[in-house]
Write a protein that holds these residues in place. Structure first.
Motif, PDB file in Angstrom:
ATOM      1  N   LYS A 158       0.802  -1.382   0.037  1.00  0.00           N
ATOM      2  CA  LYS A 158       0.090  -0.071   0.139  1.00  0.00           C
ATOM      3  C   LYS A 158       0.795   1.073  -0.050  1.00  0.00           C
ATOM      4  N   GLU A 159       1.976   1.365   0.731  1.00  0.00           N
ATOM      5  CA  GLU A 159       2.950   2.353   0.882  1.00  0.00           C
ATOM      6  C   GLU A 159       3.513   2.482  -0.275  1.00  0.00           C
ATOM      7  N   ALA A 160       3.907   1.437  -1.229  1.00  0.00           N
ATOM      8  CA  ALA A 160       4.691   1.636  -2.368  1.00  0.00           C
ATOM      9  C   ALA A 160       3.629   2.238  -3.363  1.00  0.00           C
ATOM     10  N   ALA A 161       2.394   1.715  -3.410  1.00  0.00           N
ATOM     11  CA  ALA A 161       1.287   2.308  -4.280  1.00  0.00           C
ATOM     12  C   ALA A 161       1.091   3.846  -4.091  1.00  0.00           C
ATOM     13  N   GLU A 162       1.057   4.193  -2.602  1.00  0.00           N
ATOM     14  CA  GLU A 162       0.911   5.773  -2.478  1.00  0.00           C
ATOM     15  C   GLU A 162       2.075   6.511  -2.948  1.00  0.00           C
ATOM     16  N   ALA A 207       4.301   5.686  -5.293  1.00  0.00           N
ATOM     17  CA  ALA A 207       4.235   5.698  -7.125  1.00  0.00           C
ATOM     18  C   ALA A 207       3.075   6.648  -7.274  1.00  0.00           C
ATOM     19  N   ILE A 208       2.053   6.639  -6.610  1.00  0.00           N
ATOM     20  CA  ILE A 208       1.069   7.877  -6.974  1.00  0.00           C
ATOM     21  C   ILE A 208       1.729   9.028  -6.967  1.00  0.00           C
ATOM     22  N   ARG A 209       2.432   9.476  -5.856  1.00  0.00           N
ATOM     23  CA  ARG A 209       3.054  10.889  -5.610  1.00  0.00           C
ATOM     24  C   ARG A 209       4.194  10.959  -6.903  1.00  0.00           C
ATOM     25  N   THR A 210       4.938  10.073  -7.142  1.00  0.00           N
ATOM     26  CA  THR A 210       5.871   9.983  -8.157  1.00  0.00           C
ATOM     27  C   THR A 210       5.306  10.452  -9.411  1.00  0.00           C
ATOM     28  N   LEU A 211       4.220   9.607  -9.891  1.00  0.00           N
ATOM     29  CA  LEU A 211       3.629   9.908 -11.116  1.00  0.00           C
ATOM     30  C   LEU A 211       3.140  11.361 -11.193  1.00  0.00           C
ATOM     31  N   VAL A 212       2.422  11.823 -10.158  1.00  0.00           N
ATOM     32  CA  VAL A 212       2.156  13.212 -10.126  1.00  0.00           C
ATOM     33  C   VAL A 212       3.155  14.159 -10.440  1.00  0.00           C
ATOM     34  N   LYS A 213       4.362  13.848  -9.500  1.00  0.00           N
ATOM     35  CA  LYS A 213       5.365  14.783  -9.641  1.00  0.00           C
ATOM     36  C   LYS A 213       6.054  14.999 -11.053  1.00  0.00           C
ATOM     37  N   ARG A 214       6.240  13.659 -11.558  1.00  0.00           N
ATOM     38  CA  ARG A 214       6.324  13.775 -13.017  1.00  0.00           C
ATOM     39  C   ARG A 214       5.558  14.239 -14.028  1.00  0.00           C
ATOM     40  N   GLN A 266       0.312   0.362 -10.955  1.00  0.00           N
ATOM     41  CA  GLN A 266       0.878  -1.024 -10.809  1.00  0.00           C
ATOM     42  C   GLN A 266       2.178  -1.235 -11.340  1.00  0.00           C
ATOM     43  N   ARG A 267       2.432  -0.642 -12.342  1.00  0.00           N
ATOM     44  CA  ARG A 267       3.861  -0.698 -12.936  1.00  0.00           C
ATOM     45  C   ARG A 267       4.766  -0.228 -12.142  1.00  0.00           C
ATOM     46  N   GLU A 268       4.683   1.178 -11.714  1.00  0.00           N
ATOM     47  CA  GLU A 268       5.439   1.929 -10.712  1.00  0.00           C
ATOM     48  C   GLU A 268       5.646   1.533  -9.533  1.00  0.00           C
ATOM     49  N   ALA A 269       4.659   0.852  -8.932  1.00  0.00           N
ATOM     50  CA  ALA A 269       4.584   0.161  -7.506  1.00  0.00           C
ATOM     51  C   ALA A 269       4.892  -1.418  -7.385  1.00  0.00           C
ATOM     52  N   ASN A 270       5.043  -1.769  -8.399  1.00  0.00           N
ATOM     53  CA  ASN A 270       5.208  -3.282  -8.609  1.00  0.00           C
ATOM     54  C   ASN A 270       4.180  -4.108  -7.931  1.00  0.00           C
ATOM     55  N   VAL A 271       2.984  -3.711  -7.905  1.00  0.00           N
ATOM     56  CA  VAL A 271       1.870  -4.420  -7.515  1.00  0.00           C
ATOM     57  C   VAL A 271       0.929  -4.885  -8.361  1.00  0.00           C
ATOM     58  N   SER A 272      -0.065  -5.761  -8.046  1.00  0.00           N
ATOM     59  CA  SER A 272      -0.943  -6.128  -9.186  1.00  0.00           C
ATOM     60  C   SER A 272      -2.268  -5.191  -9.228  1.00  0.00           C
ATOM     61  N   HIS A 273      -2.855  -5.312 -10.433  1.00  0.00           N
ATOM     62  CA  HIS A 273      -4.194  -4.522 -10.626  1.00  0.00           C
ATOM     63  C   HIS A 273      -5.123  -4.793  -9.465  1.00  0.00           C
ATOM     64  N   ASP A 320      -9.487   2.974  -0.753  1.00  0.00           N
ATOM     65  CA  ASP A 320      -8.822   4.224  -0.591  1.00  0.00           C
ATOM     66  C   ASP A 320      -8.127   4.460  -1.966  1.00  0.00           C
ATOM     67  N   LEU A 321      -7.284   3.469  -2.268  1.00  0.00           N
ATOM     68  CA  LEU A 321      -6.157   3.492  -3.260  1.00  0.00           C
ATOM     69  C   LEU A 321      -7.035   3.556  -4.800  1.00  0.00           C
ATOM     70  N   ARG A 322      -7.944   2.767  -4.743  1.00  0.00           N
ATOM     71  CA  ARG A 322      -8.880   2.873  -6.067  1.00  0.00           C
ATOM     72  C   ARG A 322      -9.463   4.380  -6.204  1.00  0.00           C
ATOM     73  N   GLY A 323     -10.233   4.602  -5.042  1.00  0.00           N
ATOM     74  CA  GLY A 323     -10.721   5.991  -5.366  1.00  0.00           C
ATOM     75  C   GLY A 323      -9.675   6.968  -5.688  1.00  0.00           C
ATOM     76  N   ARG A 324      -8.485   7.272  -4.909  1.00  0.00           N
ATOM     77  CA  ARG A 324      -7.713   7.997  -5.234  1.00  0.00           C
ATOM     78  C   ARG A 324      -7.277   8.224  -6.767  1.00  0.00           C
TER      79      ARG A 324
END
Length: 143
Positions: A25-29, A31-38, A48-55, A63-67
């Motif tokens: 969950k922390e990796a996904a969060e 990843a979201i911040r990183t993608l936004v920053k970029r 999924q690709r950035e955090a190396n987690v499954s769909h 909470d992750l899905r909604g965000r």
């Protein structure tokens, strides 16, 4: 196995599963911040690709899905026409991002190979011990 030992084992496994889920969950969060920053589009596939987690992991955490859905739905303004300097900096950013992703992938692949090698060494040692236990030589002598 006693009921106490079984209960303790179950509790240990549950604790480990919760810790693994929290780390993902922390990796996904992150990843979201990183993608936004970029400035990259926020999609389930990108996270999924950035955090190396499954769909499935992303979809199963409301909470992750909604965000992700909210960020994906946000309308982004169209970029201004690029100047040659902007194109160069965009290219540098894209290549830097690609290098970072490839380095991460490389590190993961190296770690997987190291883990496999370690396991193979362990299995080899076990087999040699078994050969010695049966009284068979552990190595083939050259003729």
């Amino acid at each position: 196995m006693t009921d106490d030992a079984r209960a303790k084992r179950i509790q240990t496994l549950n604790t480990a599963a919760k810790a693994k889920s929290q780390a993902k969950k922390e990796a996904a969060e992150k990843a979201i911040r990183t993608l936004v920053k970029r400035g990259e589009p926020i999609t389930f596939q990108a996270v999924q690709r950035e955090a190396n987690v499954s769909h499935a992991f992303l979809y199963n955490h409301p909470d992750l899905r909604g965000r992700i859905e909210r960020l994906r739905a946000q309308v982004r303004p169209l970029p201004a026409p690029a100047t040659p300097a902007d194109e160069e900096s965009t290219l540098v950013l894209a290549l830097t991002s690609q290098i970072t992703r490839l380095k991460k992938q490389h590190r993961q692949e190296i770690q997987a190979l190291r883990d496999a090698l370690e396991q193979a060494h362990g299995e080899n040692l076990d087999l040699r011990r078994e050969l010695n236990r049966r009284g068979l030589p552990g190595q083939v002598q050259p003729s």
